[in-house]
Design a protein around this motif. Structure first.
Motif, PDB file in Angstrom:
ATOM      1  N   LYS A 194       0.549 -10.078  14.222  1.00  0.00           N
ATOM      2  CA  LYS A 194      -0.637 -10.839  14.622  1.00  0.00           C
ATOM      3  C   LYS A 194      -0.547 -11.277  16.075  1.00  0.00           C
ATOM      4  N   ARG A 195       0.648 -11.586  16.535  1.00  0.00           N
ATOM      5  CA  ARG A 195       0.862 -12.039  17.908  1.00  0.00           C
ATOM      6  C   ARG A 195       0.934 -10.879  18.900  1.00  0.00           C
ATOM      7  N   LYS A 196       0.814  -9.643  18.422  1.00  0.00           N
ATOM      8  CA  LYS A 196       0.979  -8.459  19.267  1.00  0.00           C
ATOM      9  C   LYS A 196       2.359  -8.466  19.934  1.00  0.00           C
ATOM     10  N   VAL A 215      -1.835   7.888   8.234  1.00  0.00           N
ATOM     11  CA  VAL A 215      -0.764   7.113   8.856  1.00  0.00           C
ATOM     12  C   VAL A 215      -1.038   6.918  10.349  1.00  0.00           C
ATOM     13  N   HIS A 216      -1.465   7.985  11.041  1.00  0.00           N
ATOM     14  CA  HIS A 216      -1.757   7.863  12.470  1.00  0.00           C
ATOM     15  C   HIS A 216      -2.900   6.881  12.721  1.00  0.00           C
ATOM     16  N   LYS A 217      -3.916   6.926  11.862  1.00  0.00           N
ATOM     17  CA  LYS A 217      -5.036   5.990  12.019  1.00  0.00           C
ATOM     18  C   LYS A 217      -4.579   4.551  11.791  1.00  0.00           C
ATOM     19  N   LEU A 218      -3.690   4.326  10.851  1.00  0.00           N
ATOM     20  CA  LEU A 218      -3.189   2.982  10.588  1.00  0.00           C
ATOM     21  C   LEU A 218      -2.352   2.468  11.761  1.00  0.00           C
ATOM     22  N   ILE A 219      -1.556   3.336  12.350  1.00  0.00           N
ATOM     23  CA  ILE A 219      -0.803   2.944  13.544  1.00  0.00           C
ATOM     24  C   ILE A 219      -1.766   2.510  14.646  1.00  0.00           C
ATOM     25  N   PHE A 220      -2.824   3.279  14.816  1.00  0.00           N
ATOM     26  CA  PHE A 220      -3.850   2.942  15.808  1.00  0.00           C
ATOM     27  C   PHE A 220      -4.489   1.590  15.486  1.00  0.00           C
ATOM     28  N   ASP A 221      -4.861   1.375  14.226  1.00  0.00           N
ATOM     29  CA  ASP A 221      -5.536   0.142  13.826  1.00  0.00           C
ATOM     30  C   ASP A 221      -4.629  -1.077  13.958  1.00  0.00           C
ATOM     31  N   GLN A 255       1.267   3.113   2.087  1.00  0.00           N
ATOM     32  CA  GLN A 255       1.082   1.809   1.471  1.00  0.00           C
ATOM     33  C   GLN A 255       1.615   0.696   2.372  1.00  0.00           C
ATOM     34  N   PHE A 256       2.769   0.916   2.957  1.00  0.00           N
ATOM     35  CA  PHE A 256       3.392  -0.094   3.823  1.00  0.00           C
ATOM     36  C   PHE A 256       2.493  -0.437   5.005  1.00  0.00           C
ATOM     37  N   LEU A 257       2.004   0.587   5.701  1.00  0.00           N
ATOM     38  CA  LEU A 257       1.157   0.350   6.867  1.00  0.00           C
ATOM     39  C   LEU A 257      -0.189  -0.256   6.463  1.00  0.00           C
ATOM     40  N   SER A 258      -0.722   0.192   5.331  1.00  0.00           N
ATOM     41  CA  SER A 258      -1.996  -0.352   4.852  1.00  0.00           C
ATOM     42  C   SER A 258      -1.875  -1.844   4.558  1.00  0.00           C
ATOM     43  N   GLU A 261      -3.704  -5.014   6.379  1.00  0.00           N
ATOM     44  CA  GLU A 261      -4.484  -5.974   5.606  1.00  0.00           C
ATOM     45  C   GLU A 261      -3.992  -7.398   5.830  1.00  0.00           C
ATOM     46  N   LYS A 262      -2.687  -7.594   5.751  1.00  0.00           N
ATOM     47  CA  LYS A 262      -2.121  -8.941   5.888  1.00  0.00           C
ATOM     48  C   LYS A 262      -2.249  -9.471   7.316  1.00  0.00           C
ATOM     49  N   SER A 263      -2.043  -8.605   8.288  1.00  0.00           N
ATOM     50  CA  SER A 263      -2.100  -9.067   9.679  1.00  0.00           C
ATOM     51  C   SER A 263      -3.529  -9.288  10.141  1.00  0.00           C
TER      52      SER A 263
END
Length: 273
Positions: free
Chosen positions: A12-14, A94-100, A259-262, A266-268
């Protein structure tokens, strides 16, 4: 999957540096190094199965370099194979989640350009860093993608042969100096690395040495590693070295990372009360 609250907070803090290994590229169906070694053997006139038995892939790549006075044509073949027109980014969530997740700094030991292509595809600026000239006038306005073991666009940057890997072990290049600066006060997250990956063990060992020799040990934040399958021996070793381990409970490795990245996203993304 239980996610560490501290990791979510730092995302969250980047304030998280992402390290990306070959497991992320495998989501796109890129050739494994076994394919590369077989290709090297065929190019040299060997039976591929026999050639594989003669050494580890870095040794065999160096033999190829000696026999051909360089690895230019091998790098060209790898570049073409790793970036075939049939490969689609849409096939890798996975690549899209890294981007997001929008990590400010990404280090990768992969040679391919699919991380960069992801940022191009979704229209966000980034700075690719391969050589010392790329370090000039770096700012914080865009994501930095550091190609720690080289990039196909720069043949001399590729860490593939045994000699090039030994030179990389010196840990005294401009990229290493940048890493020393980057890790101060930041959290590190490793994804896409297998337990037997020498790149991972080398990076963790060197990072520990950097901290041990640093005057800022009190500023160290716990690194995290995501493992696609449990291994109590390696988990204990990682924990001994101060690394927090998150282990997937999914049967398929690719499902676990997804699942981990998703869940991280979601949490962050949740707003604080």
């Amino acid at each position: 999957m239980g996610l560490p609250e501290k990791l979510i907070y730092e995302i969250k803090r980047k304030n998280v540096i992402l390290f990306v290994g070959a497991g992320v590229s495998n989501n796109l169906g890129l050739p494994l190094f076994d394919n590369l070694i077989r290709q090297i053997g065929e190019k040299l006139g060997y039976d591929p199965d026999e050639f594989e038995s003669y050494g580890r892939y870095r040794e065999l790549a160096e033999y190829y370099e000696i026999e051909n006075n360089g690895i230019n044509d091998l790098v060209k073949w790898m570049d073409e194979e790793w970036h075939r027109n049939s490969i689609s980014l849409k096939d890798s969530k996975v690549h899209k989640l890294i981007f997001d997740l929008d990590f400010p700094i990404i280090y990768t030991t992969n040679y391919d350009r699919w991380l960069e292509k992801t940022y191009d595809s979704y229209g966000r600026e980034y700075r690719k860093i391969v050589k010392v000239e790329d370090l000039v006038s770096l700012g914080n306005e865009s994501t930095q993608i550091i190609k720690f073991h080289g990039d196909f666009s720069e043949e001399n940057s590729i860490v593939l042969t045994e000699s090039s890997y030994f030179e990389r072990l010196d840990f005294e290049t401009p990229l290493d100096i940048k890493l020393r600066s980057d890790i101060l006060g930041k959290t590190i997250l490793f994804i896409g690395y297998s337990l037997n990956d020498v790149n991972l063990r080398y990076l963790i060992f060197k990072l520990n040495k950097l901290w041990e020799n640093s005057k800022h040990l009190d500023r160290r934040l716990s690194p995290y590693i995501f493992l696609a399958k449990p291994n109590p021996v390696q988990q204990k070793i990682f924990q001994k070295r101060g690394i927090e381990v998150v282990v997937s409970k999914q049967e398929r490795e690719e499902d676990g990372l997804l699942q981990f990245l998703s869940e991280l996203l979601e949490k962050s993304s949740e707003k604080q009360n």
